[in-house]
Design a protein around this motif. Sequence first.
Motif, PDB file in Angstrom:
ATOM      1  N   GLY A   1      22.179  47.966  19.899  1.00  0.00           N
ATOM      2  CA  GLY A   1      23.091  48.862  19.210  1.00  0.00           C
ATOM      3  C   GLY A   1      24.652  48.833  19.114  1.00  0.00           C
ATOM      4  N   ALA A   2      25.275  48.048  19.682  1.00  0.00           N
ATOM      5  CA  ALA A   2      26.759  48.079  19.622  1.00  0.00           C
ATOM      6  C   ALA A   2      26.931  47.860  18.074  1.00  0.00           C
ATOM      7  CB  ALA A   2      27.180  46.756  20.509  1.00  0.00           C
ATOM      8  N   PRO A   3      27.795  48.664  17.720  1.00  0.00           N
ATOM      9  CA  PRO A   3      28.076  48.895  16.134  1.00  0.00           C
ATOM     10  C   PRO A   3      28.996  47.523  15.830  1.00  0.00           C
ATOM     11  CG  PRO A   3      29.064  50.692  17.211  1.00  0.00           C
ATOM     12  CD  PRO A   3      28.270  49.770  18.262  1.00  0.00           C
ATOM     13  N   LEU A   4      28.651  46.425  15.731  1.00  0.00           N
ATOM     14  CA  LEU A   4      29.387  45.372  15.592  1.00  0.00           C
ATOM     15  C   LEU A   4      29.873  45.467  14.225  1.00  0.00           C
ATOM     16  CD1 LEU A   4      27.477  42.454  17.429  1.00  0.00           C
ATOM     17  CD2 LEU A   4      29.158  43.869  18.215  1.00  0.00           C
ATOM     18  N   VAL A   5      29.160  46.069  13.287  1.00  0.00           N
ATOM     19  CA  VAL A   5      29.699  46.434  11.931  1.00  0.00           C
ATOM     20  C   VAL A   5      31.177  47.047  11.958  1.00  0.00           C
ATOM     21  CG1 VAL A   5      28.507  48.748  11.980  1.00  0.00           C
ATOM     22  CG2 VAL A   5      28.927  47.458   9.686  1.00  0.00           C
ATOM     23  N   GLU A   6      31.564  47.393  13.013  1.00  0.00           N
ATOM     24  CA  GLU A   6      32.818  47.927  13.002  1.00  0.00           C
ATOM     25  C   GLU A   6      33.874  46.968  12.979  1.00  0.00           C
ATOM     26  OE1 GLU A   6      33.869  50.425  16.542  1.00  0.00           O
ATOM     27  OE2 GLU A   6      33.016  49.083  17.835  1.00  0.00           O
ATOM     28  N   LEU A   7      33.630  45.992  13.556  1.00  0.00           N
ATOM     29  CA  LEU A   7      34.425  44.581  13.343  1.00  0.00           C
ATOM     30  C   LEU A   7      34.166  43.803  12.139  1.00  0.00           C
ATOM     31  CD1 LEU A   7      34.234  43.507  17.054  1.00  0.00           C
ATOM     32  CD2 LEU A   7      36.026  44.289  15.874  1.00  0.00           C
ATOM     33  N   LEU A   8      33.111  44.344  11.622  1.00  0.00           N
ATOM     34  CA  LEU A   8      33.097  43.429  10.250  1.00  0.00           C
ATOM     35  C   LEU A   8      33.091  44.350   8.693  1.00  0.00           C
ATOM     36  CD1 LEU A   8      29.747  41.864  11.453  1.00  0.00           C
ATOM     37  CD2 LEU A   8      32.253  40.730  11.384  1.00  0.00           C
ATOM     38  N   GLY A   9      33.983  45.288   9.024  1.00  0.00           N
ATOM     39  CA  GLY A   9      34.625  46.242   7.969  1.00  0.00           C
ATOM     40  C   GLY A   9      33.660  47.502   7.670  1.00  0.00           C
ATOM     41  N   GLY A  10      32.787  47.762   8.359  1.00  0.00           N
ATOM     42  CA  GLY A  10      32.237  48.952   8.134  1.00  0.00           C
ATOM     43  C   GLY A  10      32.827  50.193   8.753  1.00  0.00           C
ATOM     44  N   ALA A  11      33.773  49.945   9.607  1.00  0.00           N
ATOM     45  CA  ALA A  11      34.496  51.375  10.018  1.00  0.00           C
ATOM     46  C   ALA A  11      35.748  50.751  10.851  1.00  0.00           C
ATOM     47  CB  ALA A  11      33.672  52.044  11.114  1.00  0.00           C
ATOM     48  N   ASN A  12      36.685  51.618  11.146  1.00  0.00           N
ATOM     49  CA  ASN A  12      38.008  51.446  11.877  1.00  0.00           C
ATOM     50  C   ASN A  12      37.623  50.889  13.273  1.00  0.00           C
ATOM     51  OD1 ASN A  12      40.317  51.031  12.962  1.00  0.00           O
ATOM     52  ND2 ASN A  12      41.114  52.945  12.232  1.00  0.00           N
ATOM     53  N   PRO A  13      37.671  50.006  13.655  1.00  0.00           N
ATOM     54  CA  PRO A  13      37.197  49.711  14.921  1.00  0.00           C
ATOM     55  C   PRO A  13      38.136  50.195  16.109  1.00  0.00           C
ATOM     56  CG  PRO A  13      38.450  47.693  14.077  1.00  0.00           C
ATOM     57  CD  PRO A  13      38.128  48.446  13.079  1.00  0.00           C
ATOM     58  N   LEU A  14      39.328  50.436  15.693  1.00  0.00           N
ATOM     59  CA  LEU A  14      40.332  51.091  16.675  1.00  0.00           C
ATOM     60  C   LEU A  14      40.336  52.520  17.143  1.00  0.00           C
ATOM     61  CD1 LEU A  14      43.276  48.608  15.784  1.00  0.00           C
ATOM     62  CD2 LEU A  14      41.433  48.560  17.472  1.00  0.00           C
ATOM     63  N   THR A  15      39.158  53.146  16.332  1.00  0.00           N
ATOM     64  CA  THR A  15      39.260  54.693  16.662  1.00  0.00           C
ATOM     65  C   THR A  15      37.933  54.889  17.511  1.00  0.00           C
ATOM     66  OG1 THR A  15      39.053  56.851  15.688  1.00  0.00           O
ATOM     67  CG2 THR A  15      38.136  54.923  14.374  1.00  0.00           C
TER      68      THR A  15
ATOM     69  N   ARG B   1      24.501  55.902  17.926  1.00  0.00           N
ATOM     70  CA  ARG B   1      23.199  56.172  18.229  1.00  0.00           C
ATOM     71  C   ARG B   1      22.069  55.649  17.112  1.00  0.00           C
ATOM     72  NH1 ARG B   1      20.013  59.455  15.885  1.00  0.00           N
ATOM     73  NH2 ARG B   1      21.437  60.093  14.208  1.00  0.00           N
ATOM     74  N   ILE B   2      22.706  55.780  15.918  1.00  0.00           N
ATOM     75  CA  ILE B   2      21.866  55.119  14.716  1.00  0.00           C
ATOM     76  C   ILE B   2      21.462  53.685  15.018  1.00  0.00           C
ATOM     77  CG2 ILE B   2      22.204  57.094  13.261  1.00  0.00           C
ATOM     78  CD1 ILE B   2      23.878  55.239  11.552  1.00  0.00           C
ATOM     79  N   HIS B   3      22.362  52.709  15.242  1.00  0.00           N
ATOM     80  CA  HIS B   3      22.122  51.569  15.384  1.00  0.00           C
ATOM     81  C   HIS B   3      21.402  51.245  16.818  1.00  0.00           C
ATOM     82  CE1 HIS B   3      25.370  51.235  12.395  1.00  0.00           C
ATOM     83  NE2 HIS B   3      24.882  50.134  11.988  1.00  0.00           N
ATOM     84  N   GLN B   4      21.487  52.081  17.771  1.00  0.00           N
ATOM     85  CA  GLN B   4      20.833  51.639  18.986  1.00  0.00           C
ATOM     86  C   GLN B   4      19.249  52.149  18.772  1.00  0.00           C
ATOM     87  OE1 GLN B   4      20.648  54.851  21.811  1.00  0.00           O
ATOM     88  NE2 GLN B   4      21.246  53.519  23.434  1.00  0.00           N
ATOM     89  N   SER B   5      18.913  53.160  17.669  1.00  0.00           N
ATOM     90  CA  SER B   5      17.525  53.366  17.678  1.00  0.00           C
ATOM     91  C   SER B   5      17.078  52.127  16.709  1.00  0.00           C
ATOM     92  CB  SER B   5      17.462  54.624  17.112  1.00  0.00           C
ATOM     93  OG  SER B   5      17.719  54.813  15.668  1.00  0.00           O
ATOM     94  N   GLU B   6      17.968  51.822  15.944  1.00  0.00           N
ATOM     95  CA  GLU B   6      17.540  50.313  14.896  1.00  0.00           C
ATOM     96  C   GLU B   6      17.152  49.430  15.795  1.00  0.00           C
ATOM     97  OE1 GLU B   6      19.655  50.035  11.410  1.00  0.00           O
ATOM     98  OE2 GLU B   6      18.430  48.502  10.734  1.00  0.00           O
ATOM     99  N   ALA B   7      17.972  49.147  16.683  1.00  0.00           N
ATOM    100  CA  ALA B   7      17.914  47.975  17.670  1.00  0.00           C
ATOM    101  C   ALA B   7      16.580  48.038  18.453  1.00  0.00           C
ATOM    102  CB  ALA B   7      18.968  47.479  18.317  1.00  0.00           C
ATOM    103  N   ALA B   8      16.326  49.403  18.890  1.00  0.00           N
ATOM    104  CA  ALA B   8      14.854  49.532  19.565  1.00  0.00           C
ATOM    105  C   ALA B   8      13.656  49.093  18.916  1.00  0.00           C
ATOM    106  CB  ALA B   8      14.962  50.956  20.280  1.00  0.00           C
ATOM    107  N   VAL B   9      13.940  49.565  17.538  1.00  0.00           N
ATOM    108  CA  VAL B   9      12.624  49.394  16.828  1.00  0.00           C
ATOM    109  C   VAL B   9      12.394  48.001  16.442  1.00  0.00           C
ATOM    110  CG1 VAL B   9      11.444  49.758  14.564  1.00  0.00           C
ATOM    111  CG2 VAL B   9      12.804  51.633  15.603  1.00  0.00           C
ATOM    112  N   ILE B  10      13.578  47.295  16.260  1.00  0.00           N
ATOM    113  CA  ILE B  10      13.483  45.768  15.985  1.00  0.00           C
ATOM    114  C   ILE B  10      12.753  44.943  17.174  1.00  0.00           C
ATOM    115  CG2 ILE B  10      14.941  43.422  15.569  1.00  0.00           C
ATOM    116  CD1 ILE B  10      16.779  45.308  13.917  1.00  0.00           C
ATOM    117  N   ASP B  11      13.347  45.556  18.303  1.00  0.00           N
ATOM    118  CA  ASP B  11      12.943  44.982  19.677  1.00  0.00           C
ATOM    119  C   ASP B  11      11.530  45.283  20.001  1.00  0.00           C
ATOM    120  OD1 ASP B  11      16.202  44.911  21.393  1.00  0.00           O
ATOM    121  OD2 ASP B  11      15.384  43.537  20.275  1.00  0.00           O
ATOM    122  N   SER B  12      10.939  46.467  19.413  1.00  0.00           N
ATOM    123  CA  SER B  12       9.536  46.507  19.543  1.00  0.00           C
ATOM    124  C   SER B  12       8.495  46.042  18.644  1.00  0.00           C
ATOM    125  CB  SER B  12       9.268  48.068  19.573  1.00  0.00           C
ATOM    126  OG  SER B  12      10.384  48.763  20.662  1.00  0.00           O
TER     127      SER B  12
END
Lengths: 423, 606
Positions: free
Chosen positions: B451-465, B474-485
Amino acid sequence: MNAGKQQRLYRILNPNDGRAVCVAADHGWMSDFTPNVAELRRIVGQVVEGGADAILLSLGQAMRLGELLKGRRTPALLVRADWMNAPRLGGSNVANAIPQQELRHLAIATAQDALDLGASAITIYLFLGFDDETEARNLATCAAFAQECRRIGLVCIIEPLAVGASVTGANIVDVLITGARMAVEVGADMLKIPFTGDVESFRRLVEAAEVPVLALGGARSERDTDALELVAEAIEAGGAGTVFGRNVTKAPDPAQMVRDLVAIVHEGRRVEEIKPVEKPGVIQLKGLTDRCTGCLLCEINCALVHGYGGNPLYSTVKIYSPQPDRAYKRKTIYTPRHCTLCNVCVEKCPEGALYIADGMVHLIEEKCNACHICVDECPLGVIAFRDDQPIFCDLCGGDPACVLACPEDAIIMLERGGGNGAG
Amino acid sequence: MALANRSYAGQVLFVHLDPFEARVEPLREDVAELLLGGRGIATWLWYHHQPPGADPLGPDNRLIFGSGPLTGTPAPTSGRFALVTKSPVSGGILDSYSGGPFGQALKFAGYDFVVISGIAAQPSILVIRDEAISLEPAGDYWGRSTSHTERGLKATYGAHAEVVSIGPAGEWGSWLSGVVSRERIAARGGSGAVMGSKRLKAVVAAGTGGVQVHDPDGFAEGLRLALRALRMSSPIDRMGKHGTTNILELIDVAGALPTRNFQQGQFEDAEKLYGERWRAEVWSQDVACWGCPIHCSKIAKRDGYMLDGPDYETIYSLGTTCGIGDKWAIVEANHICDEYGLDTISAGNVIGFVMELYQRGYVTAADLDGIVPEWGDAAAMLALLGKIARGEGIGRLMGLGAREMSRHYPGSEAFAMQVKGLEMPAYHPNAAKGTALAYAVSERGACHLHGAPLVELLGGANPLTEDGKPEIFRIHQSEAAVIDSAVLCFFTSYGMTLKELWQLLVPATGWDYPEPRALEHLGQRISTLARLCNNREGLTRADDTLPKRALAEPMADGPAQGHVVRLEPMIDEYYRLMGWDANGEPTADCLHSYQLDGLLNGHVVR
């Protein structure tokens, strides 16, 4: 809505059906110098020839290429009024010179500028899923444009995009619906918005939107029916048409692509009619090693469609890889293998239970004693076995599942005895 | 309706190695509906069968392999399996995944999961062929490479037998070792050492069954939409062309490419490592895992060698964090890891750590069996890697990880870049605050795949805040858990979303998930259950932390210059969002809201 805006709206939308096929050719300033940008003049000419209802250009290109839009039956002009750097961010980055990390967005033209160039509409982005500050500033820009458009009678198209980090699959449709509402509330006359992936969810968005909704296509797929199916679904869901960029400008024949879109959007034609799958007479398969990635989707689908629950043990197409005999040949290449009608099984069958007809091997069940010799003798190992019977490729009745399933066109279908390949 | 008609096999196989016993139990339907499969169910099985406080390298540690409802179907990237056990590294729960056909083979044999306990009397191979379960002597396979082992076992058991195996690194008990399947590995957290401690060299599975989905027409439609979404995705297209290397340039520009053990966030030779350069100079072909249309994997070809084209993480760990920009050295190092069964991320990170120990005078060449680990010295990197792989000399300490090693050199903990003992992957926490939170909090340690929001480094958010990151995580963590299940590959999320996954899972299983949000809720249930597992093993908020370099050493230069991670407020906010108390323990209300209270007590309360 004032008369000028009304006229311009129906310069874009066909008044007979309220729909439009629009082509976005404004990628030049935000993306890398790909052929569809380099050859813009030629491509715009072809889009005009194809009969698009509208074409979206950047300000500079509108100045230069506006002359191609002279005439009574040419596409309406839509002008991109803002600039943003999202295509140079992260995952969408199309491999250009300077990747960027943070979203930036600002207005670069006024609605009046667009009107002066003979435009019928301007279009502006609304980015969703970023931080509150970004969203607020963006919305203010949209509102300013919408008001200017109202004053001068230009159509205002807002383009909500849900690409910020707060967007996931669980909320993306809701986020786009919210964005659509925000755009409408702020004064949009039309929306340009990503197709949500399926009819049901897009219908919810269209119903929430109240104004005409044009579906965006996204990156160009190698499968040319994908874009057409997407548009057909968008129309089915109540959309007013489409704005395709790369799917048209990167197509081998942009004029034909536009004609195909017009057929779906305005003439109600079905994709199967426009792109009929050639059904050659008797077919054969051909495997292409240099395209095969070893994904085994051919085997899985073969075993699935024949009722074996997807277990490749029962597949009659086999992906062969030479067993590496040394550690330093840890990776291997893959070759799809399929029945070539070499006749070995027919000859070796002690019961004479096999014969070849219609381009495939047939089994006379009553004669088979499950001796397994055909399976063992097949030089390519493409005969499967289950429930005391060998299983031979049946070419799926002319529409091979392996060919359909292969993402790389590494198995293709040919007319038996020559002809061109259809994959 | 029976689970076998809902795309499950419907059975769990329990194997005790000594005295050898194999028994089968049905998979519970209520568990399958609430936890989906893969990670979710394996975590529940672990919770139920694992004695708390068990020695990870002892007989009581359960080693669980398994799959999800989409395994064995043509769903894209369905060729993948899950592994759950207790990690010798963190002392907590470990869940790890690998591409490869083992999950399918196990399912075709009739089992959604196999739970392995005990320690074999001699090095052994577990063979699972439909109902025939046996333990064979490993014989000469013990001590041999993973590719040799797999080749030999497939020759013995047939082309449709699939193999997972450990290499010599797992045999000697390196905490950096994993479990290998063809060209992929369930790498992180020391699962190889767990398998090695059980004297289990390999598991072979072969089956004659198939997978039946609940609603074939609905599933075919979901499949059509999912595959189209992947075809029309530009990030997936890039992934297909350049593999995961496609992001290296972007991470470097963001100042988040860990260089010289995270002392910098940009690498001066990064250009040599861009995807385009690998494609031009090293790679010859694209290769895919079973069922995958993305084909991110590459073949590195030269002079008759055909080796795994390394991925982004490996290019960081055996490259930039050691100051190395030599592509072929990285290819060779990756190959050693494949053959010996090592996690490239951890192995390279530890070597980078040793290079800094040397830089700062904590160690000399004499301490390192004569190896002089200068930054950028590929030969030194390969030499140290060989020591780890074979468990020789200094390799025996290095092979236990950066945290363990730092305990021998007081003061060096500040720059042992690990969390809960698991070495950090290829994103600098000081330059990516959401990812830093994920490193601190993820159940198995510093991880980018939970669930690490790597999208923050790929333009989706400011990575430095730090602002807003707990919710995004939280939302990416739950998505990852579903993919892994499910079990699908994380990379599908670059082109398709939880919505497309929902459109596959509902017709496959027939479970009542009314909308994609229901899956997000399910994902959080799984994260909460995993948290309970860790709490039970004694992990607390104190373990949700970062090394001093991240918390208190401002980045010297680059776009993230001056930045450290302000972690505690993010953790407070994250616990609050998850419904956990200030110590990170799920409250009774929280457990009830996820229906976990009932599930854990043996029944489900609706």
